[in-house]
Design an enzyme around this catalytic site. Structure first.
Site, PDB file in Angstrom:
ATOM      1  N   VAL A  17      -3.375  -1.943   2.776  1.00  0.00           N
ATOM      2  CA  VAL A  17      -2.421  -1.637   1.708  1.00  0.00           C
ATOM      3  C   VAL A  17      -2.227  -0.140   1.548  1.00  0.00           C
ATOM      4  O   VAL A  17      -1.093   0.343   1.411  1.00  0.00           O
ATOM      5  CB  VAL A  17      -2.873  -2.271   0.377  1.00  0.00           C
ATOM      6  CG1 VAL A  17      -1.897  -1.906  -0.743  1.00  0.00           C
ATOM      7  CG2 VAL A  17      -2.969  -3.783   0.512  1.00  0.00           C
ATOM      8  N   GLY A 137       0.619  -9.795  -5.043  1.00  0.00           N
ATOM      9  CA  GLY A 137       1.113  -8.802  -4.095  1.00  0.00           C
ATOM     10  C   GLY A 137       2.447  -8.204  -4.436  1.00  0.00           C
ATOM     11  O   GLY A 137       2.581  -7.390  -5.347  1.00  0.00           O
ATOM     12  N   ILE A 139       5.193  -9.664  -5.609  1.00  0.00           N
ATOM     13  CA  ILE A 139       6.015 -10.301  -6.631  1.00  0.00           C
ATOM     14  C   ILE A 139       5.910  -9.512  -7.936  1.00  0.00           C
ATOM     15  O   ILE A 139       4.812  -9.309  -8.443  1.00  0.00           O
ATOM     16  CB  ILE A 139       5.562 -11.753  -6.892  1.00  0.00           C
ATOM     17  CG1 ILE A 139       5.621 -12.571  -5.609  1.00  0.00           C
ATOM     18  CG2 ILE A 139       6.424 -12.392  -7.968  1.00  0.00           C
ATOM     19  CD1 ILE A 139       5.060 -13.968  -5.758  1.00  0.00           C
ATOM     20  N   GLY A 190      -5.739 -15.012  10.775  1.00  0.00           N
ATOM     21  CA  GLY A 190      -6.043 -13.925   9.852  1.00  0.00           C
ATOM     22  C   GLY A 190      -5.646 -14.192   8.417  1.00  0.00           C
ATOM     23  O   GLY A 190      -5.766 -13.318   7.557  1.00  0.00           O
ATOM     24  N   GLU A 193     -10.436 -15.544   5.579  1.00  0.00           N
ATOM     25  CA  GLU A 193     -11.574 -14.749   6.013  1.00  0.00           C
ATOM     26  C   GLU A 193     -12.571 -15.637   6.754  1.00  0.00           C
ATOM     27  O   GLU A 193     -12.536 -16.867   6.674  1.00  0.00           O
ATOM     28  CB  GLU A 193     -12.265 -14.117   4.797  1.00  0.00           C
ATOM     29  CG  GLU A 193     -11.371 -13.248   3.936  1.00  0.00           C
ATOM     30  CD  GLU A 193     -11.010 -11.922   4.607  1.00  0.00           C
ATOM     31  OE1 GLU A 193     -11.696 -11.541   5.574  1.00  0.00           O
ATOM     32  OE2 GLU A 193     -10.041 -11.287   4.163  1.00  0.00           O
ATOM     33  N   ASP A 204     -10.400 -16.504  -6.046  1.00  0.00           N
ATOM     34  CA  ASP A 204      -9.354 -15.488  -5.963  1.00  0.00           C
ATOM     35  C   ASP A 204      -8.228 -15.807  -6.946  1.00  0.00           C
ATOM     36  O   ASP A 204      -7.765 -14.940  -7.702  1.00  0.00           O
ATOM     37  CB  ASP A 204      -8.800 -15.421  -4.534  1.00  0.00           C
ATOM     38  CG  ASP A 204      -7.588 -14.513  -4.403  1.00  0.00           C
ATOM     39  OD1 ASP A 204      -7.763 -13.287  -4.324  1.00  0.00           O
ATOM     40  OD2 ASP A 204      -6.451 -15.045  -4.407  1.00  0.00           O
ATOM     41  N   LYS A 208      -6.774 -13.897 -10.772  1.00  0.00           N
ATOM     42  CA  LYS A 208      -5.366 -13.633 -11.094  1.00  0.00           C
ATOM     43  C   LYS A 208      -4.943 -14.357 -12.366  1.00  0.00           C
ATOM     44  O   LYS A 208      -4.192 -13.808 -13.182  1.00  0.00           O
ATOM     45  CB  LYS A 208      -4.485 -14.043  -9.909  1.00  0.00           C
ATOM     46  CG  LYS A 208      -4.765 -13.236  -8.649  1.00  0.00           C
ATOM     47  CD  LYS A 208      -4.101 -13.837  -7.422  1.00  0.00           C
ATOM     48  CE  LYS A 208      -4.468 -13.062  -6.166  1.00  0.00           C
ATOM     49  NZ  LYS A 208      -3.925 -13.680  -4.943  1.00  0.00           N
ATOM     50  N   GLY A 306      -0.125  -9.037   1.979  1.00  0.00           N
ATOM     51  CA  GLY A 306       0.429  -8.349   3.144  1.00  0.00           C
ATOM     52  C   GLY A 306       0.601  -6.859   2.869  1.00  0.00           C
ATOM     53  O   GLY A 306       0.713  -6.427   1.727  1.00  0.00           O
TER      54      GLY A 306
END
Length: 434
Positions: A17, A137, A139, A190, A193, A204, A208, A306
């Site tokens: 990033v 990410g 959005i 990818g 993980e 995860d 959020k 991404g």
């Protein structure tokens, strides 16, 4: 106050990033300067591989391994934290705020766990702490929640907020593959993980949802307040049975608020009617579906991870802070004044449920199962018997039921001689069954 001719940024981390942020700021420098009203430059970059960073990003920056070189530089206006994980990122953010630096971060771990500690520090020093990229990410959802939709009483948020699990469930649905096959493929590409626990286990997404539900309900929702289930028990047959019944299966983050019971937040596999807007969100895409009293229903869709989608959100936050600096308006959002936390008790949390169980194919089995549900006042909508690899599955969809009543019914089912195993339980998000 004189406007700055240049806003200077110190970047912590030049990985996926961070490297994207460097490239976006370089590629679109002229347009960014026009839109922000000021030139934005990254003067210093912190990372471990100095030579590698020089090779990839050129000699136009000062590279360092030392955080003090950035936080103690009086020329730096904004510290951008992109190193990830809780520590030392939290300590870096705290020190930067205490020294009067504005901070932009994409760190969901830190914001979800330590936001209530860090936001008062930002308010005390009159600086911005921005975190758009911490959820979904690329959005834009945090800024609308903090600003445009803040006049609403948010009733609910339902989101596909983890791209790995959405990719996996989409593959299972479209190609009729089992969980283990899809996980291996996601790791090979990818998307997952080598240790996929945080994704497939729902943690995860839970981080959020802690952030989103806190913003939505103006309430300090901790990570521990979020009920979490992962997708590890979902099998291809569950996907197929869902399709037969007019549903698809997604890992959803769900937050709801009612005046009667308060707030609830959970991450769980859920069955959605195929005509629900979230049902068509496939692959690595994320989406957040919001219901408010004024806005009605709104959905935000895009790539949730991404290099460049996430960098887009980070750079957007940098531009906002740059405008605030030159307007003398940093810290204008201030500390969130949370209202008293009221969490919906488990016995009041209700939703329809899908249950798949392996049973003995013998007379009276279905009657015994129905009686176990009836004893807990659980109303059944669909009951289907299926052959599955030589065995017999009973598939049930209930009407809305409290979590406590469902758990009691499952305990009774587990001791029935005709029930070999409770294989899978999935929440059903269908307003027609509530």
């Amino acid at each position: 106050m004189a406007k700055k001719e240049k806003i200077v940024v110190g970047l912590l981390g030049a990985g996926t990033v961070g490297g994207g942020v460097l490239k976006v700021l370089e590629k679109n420098a002229a347009d960014i300067a026009k839109k922000a009203g000021v030139e934005i430059v990254i003067s210093k970059v912190m990372g471990l591989d100095i030579e590698g960073m020089k090779k990839e990003f050129g000699e136009g920056h000062i590279y360092t391994k030392n955080f003090a070189d950035i936080v103690d530089d009086p020329e730096i206006d904004i510290v951008v934290e992109l190193i990830g994980r809780e520590h030392p990122a939290k300590e870096f953010i705290k020190e930067a705020l205490e020294k009067g630096k504005n901070v932009v971060t994409a760190n969901k771990d830190v914001i979800a766990k330590f936001g209530k500690e860090l936001f008062p520090i930002a308010a005390e020093h009159g600086v911005d702490l921005m975190f758009e990229a911490s959820v979904c990410g690329g959005i834009p959802i945090i800024e609308p929640m903090r600003n445009v939709m803040s006049c609403n009483k948010i009733k609910s948020i339902m989101g596909i907020v983890n791209g790995t699990t959405n990719y996996m469930l989409s593959k299972m649905s479209n190609e009729h593959l089992d969980y283990d096959e899809v996980l291996k493929e996601a790791q090979a590409k990818g998307y997952a993980e080598s240790d996929p626990t945080a994704d497939v286990g729902g943690l995860d997404a839970a981080r959020k949802m802690a952030i989103l539900s806190s913003l939505a309900f103006n309430m300090d929702i901790d990570l521990d307040d979020v009920y979490v289930e992962g997708i590890e028990k979902i099998q291809a047959c569950d996907i197929k049975y869902a399709q037969d019944l007019g549903y698809c299966v997604k890992l959803l983050g769900i937050a709801k608020y009612t005046d009667s019971f308060g707030a609830s937040a959970r991450v769980t596999p859920a069955m959605l009617p195929v005509d629900h807007p979230l049902a068509t969100v496939n692959g690595v895409y994320n989406a957040v579906f919001v219901k408010g009293d004024a806005i009605g229903e709104a959905m935000f869709l895009g790539l949730g991870a991404g290099r460049f989608p996430t960098a887009s959100s980070v750079v957007g936050d940098i531009m906002t802070v740059a405008r605030n600096i030159n307007a003398g308006a940093t810290g204008r959002l201030g500390m969130v004044q949370y209202r008293e936390k009221r969490l919906c008790p488990p016995e009041a949390m209700t939703s329809p449920s899908y249950i798949r169980m392996s049973v003995l194919d013998q007379p009276g089995a279905l009657a015994a199962i129905a009686a176990a549900f009836a004893a807990q006042n659980v109303s059944l909508r669909n009951v289907i018997q299926k052959d599955n690899n030589g065995g017999t599955d009973i598939v049930i969809i209930t009407h809305a039921v409290s979590r406590s009543s469902l758990e009691m019914a499952l305990l009774q089912l587990n001791v029935l001689p005709v029930v070999e195993k409770i294989c899978c339980v999935i929440s059903v998000e269908d307003r027609n069954l509530e």
